[in-house]
Design a protein around this motif. Structure first.
Motif, mmCIF file in Angstrom:
data_model
loop_
_atom_site.group_PDB
_atom_site.id
_atom_site.type_symbol
_atom_site.label_atom_id
_atom_site.label_comp_id
_atom_site.label_asym_id
_atom_site.label_seq_id
_atom_site.Cartn_x
_atom_site.Cartn_y
_atom_site.Cartn_z
ATOM 1 N N ASP A 132 -14.392 19.374 -9.247
ATOM 2 C CA ASP A 132 -13.404 19.217 -8.189
ATOM 3 C C ASP A 132 -14.032 19.664 -6.871
ATOM 4 O O ASP A 132 -14.375 20.839 -6.693
ATOM 5 N N THR A 183 -12.579 18.924 -3.803
ATOM 6 C CA THR A 183 -11.572 18.738 -2.757
ATOM 7 C C THR A 183 -11.741 19.755 -1.628
ATOM 8 O O THR A 183 -11.684 19.402 -0.442
ATOM 9 N N THR A 230 -12.249 7.624 -1.414
ATOM 10 C CA THR A 230 -11.815 6.678 -2.444
ATOM 11 C C THR A 230 -12.622 6.851 -3.717
ATOM 12 O O THR A 230 -12.070 6.888 -4.829
ATOM 13 N N GLN A 283 -11.599 10.265 -5.343
ATOM 14 C CA GLN A 283 -10.275 10.255 -5.967
ATOM 15 C C GLN A 283 -10.264 9.409 -7.230
ATOM 16 O O GLN A 283 -9.571 9.742 -8.197
ATOM 17 N N SER A 284 -11.052 8.340 -7.236
ATOM 18 C CA SER A 284 -11.170 7.530 -8.447
ATOM 19 C C SER A 284 -11.791 8.337 -9.580
ATOM 20 O O SER A 284 -11.328 8.287 -10.732
ATOM 21 N N GLN A 291 -9.134 10.879 -10.813
ATOM 22 C CA GLN A 291 -8.073 10.252 -11.602
ATOM 23 C C GLN A 291 -8.579 9.874 -12.986
ATOM 24 O O GLN A 291 -7.899 10.111 -13.995
ATOM 25 N N PRO A 319 -5.558 16.454 -11.167
ATOM 26 C CA PRO A 319 -4.260 16.165 -10.556
ATOM 27 C C PRO A 319 -4.373 15.133 -9.427
ATOM 28 O O PRO A 319 -5.422 14.994 -8.795
ATOM 29 N N GLU A 320 -3.303 14.456 -9.173
ATOM 30 C CA GLU A 320 -3.265 13.433 -8.137
ATOM 31 C C GLU A 320 -3.661 14.016 -6.781
ATOM 32 O O GLU A 320 -3.256 15.116 -6.415
ATOM 33 N N GLY A 321 -4.478 13.268 -6.063
ATOM 34 C CA GLY A 321 -4.902 13.683 -4.741
ATOM 35 C C GLY A 321 -6.170 14.499 -4.703
ATOM 36 O O GLY A 321 -6.709 14.750 -3.617
ATOM 37 N N ARG A 322 -6.674 14.907 -5.860
ATOM 38 C CA ARG A 322 -7.909 15.672 -5.896
ATOM 39 C C ARG A 322 -9.107 14.734 -5.749
ATOM 40 O O ARG A 322 -9.011 13.518 -5.974
#
Length: 239
Positions: free
Chosen positions: A182, A184, A213, A216-217, A220, A225-228
């Protein structure tokens, strides 16, 4: 290498300046933030790559080395080594294996990060022949060369470099990567690292958007989690 162990030294190997920053700069930032010593070993100086229109071809290698050095600083790396192999002409030769084994024995990392040696026709840019050559040579340097006192004997006999076993190998740009990091919270530093490669990114109208992009792909696909935002790797036990 036990899963709970934390390395003190990591070696990151790539074919060209900017390869690390596209594939792993965020991950490197998390490592240096954790106090881990990270060294880059880059096989070429990128002298066959893009350049500013007014840059003489003879100066491109030095330009790209300077860009990579600045990019490395963005993610906390000061030890950047260029091996000066010819850009665009790499093969997984015994000589390249020897040179990568030399750096492994010098740095003595517990973990190494290398390019993928796979040919992926769906992601042809990641499968540049130089990337694949360095990936194949690097994994051969990890096993069996760098740990074997009878491989590249000049490293021990003439240079005094003792054999070294790298316990864990991470591979970037793998089709079936299963390990996510991660990034982020350090994404801005990945972007800054890529922006340091000014000669290479002029064609990207929305570099940050493209990187976000991709990241985030990855996140996912690997269950974050969404948005990471994540970078993805295959992790291999090479003890």
């Amino acid at each position: 290498m036990p899963e709970a162990s934390v390395p003190s030294r990591i070696l990151v190997v790539a074919a060209h300046p900017d390869d690390i920053d596209f594939g792993a700069a965020g991950t490197v930032a998390t490592w240096t933030d954790a106090g881990i010593e990270v060294t880059y070993a880059i096989a070429t100086s990128g002298e066959a790559g893009e350049a500013f229109p007014d840059t003489p071809r003879s100066q491109v290698g030095a330009l790209r080395e300077a860009e990579q050095t600045a990019a490395a600083k963005s993610v906390g790396v000061s030890d950047v080594r260029f091996l000066h192999w010819p850009d665009g002409r790499l093969t997984p030769s015994l000589e390249l294996r020897r040179d990568l084994s030399r750096v492994i024995r010098q740095v003595r990392p517990e973990r190494i990060l290398i390019p993928s040696a796979e040919l992926n026709l769906a992601r042809i840019y990641a499968s540049h022949p130089d990337h694949r050559a360095v990936g194949e040579a690097a994994i051969a340097a990890v096993y069996p060369d760098a740990r074997n006192p009878w491989a590249h004997t000049e490293l021990l006999e003439q240079e005094g470099l003792e054999p070294w076993t790298v316990g864990e190998t991470w591979v970037m740009s793998m089709t079936d990567a299963t390990h996510a990091v991660d990034i982020t919270d350090v994404f801005d530093r990945k972007v800054a690292a890529l922006q340091a490669h000014a000669s290479q990114i002029s064609g990207h109208s929305d570099l940050e958007g493209m990187l976000r992009t991709w990241g985030q792909s990855n996140a996912q696909r690997l269950g974050l989690p969404e948005g990471r935002i994540a970078e993805a790797f295959q992790v291999v036990d090479t003890r």
